[in-house]
Design a protein around this motif. Structure first.
Motif: not given
Length: 83
Positions: A14-16
């Motif tokens: 998941q991209r933060k």
């Protein structure tokens, strides 16, 4: 420690994204611009324009991702003396 490659492969990565104040400001300005455009040229035309823009952005984003990945790999190879 979990492998980033495993996370990517199994779809767990998941991209933060943390919006900056500049991002928030630009996003709010864009929303106002779209509202004004809808009033001027109508919902249907603005929505079609938005779909077209998003199609182009998706293609650009995929290309940027590929290029970034290639650049990262090239940097690692060079750092390891493989290139």
């Amino acid at each position: 420690m979990q492998s980033i490659l495993d996370d990517i492969y199994y779809g767990r990565y998941q991209r933060k994204f943390v919006p900056t104040p500049q991002y928030q400001e630009a996003s709010e300005a864009m929303a106002q611009d779209w509202d004004e455009a809808r009033e001027t040229i109508g919902w249907e035309r603005v929505d079609q324009l938005w779909r077209s823009l998003m199609a182009v952005a998706a293609l650009e984003g995929a290309d940027d991702f590929r290029e970034g990945f290639r650049l990262g790999a090239a940097l690692m190879l060079e750092a390891l003396g493989e290139r």
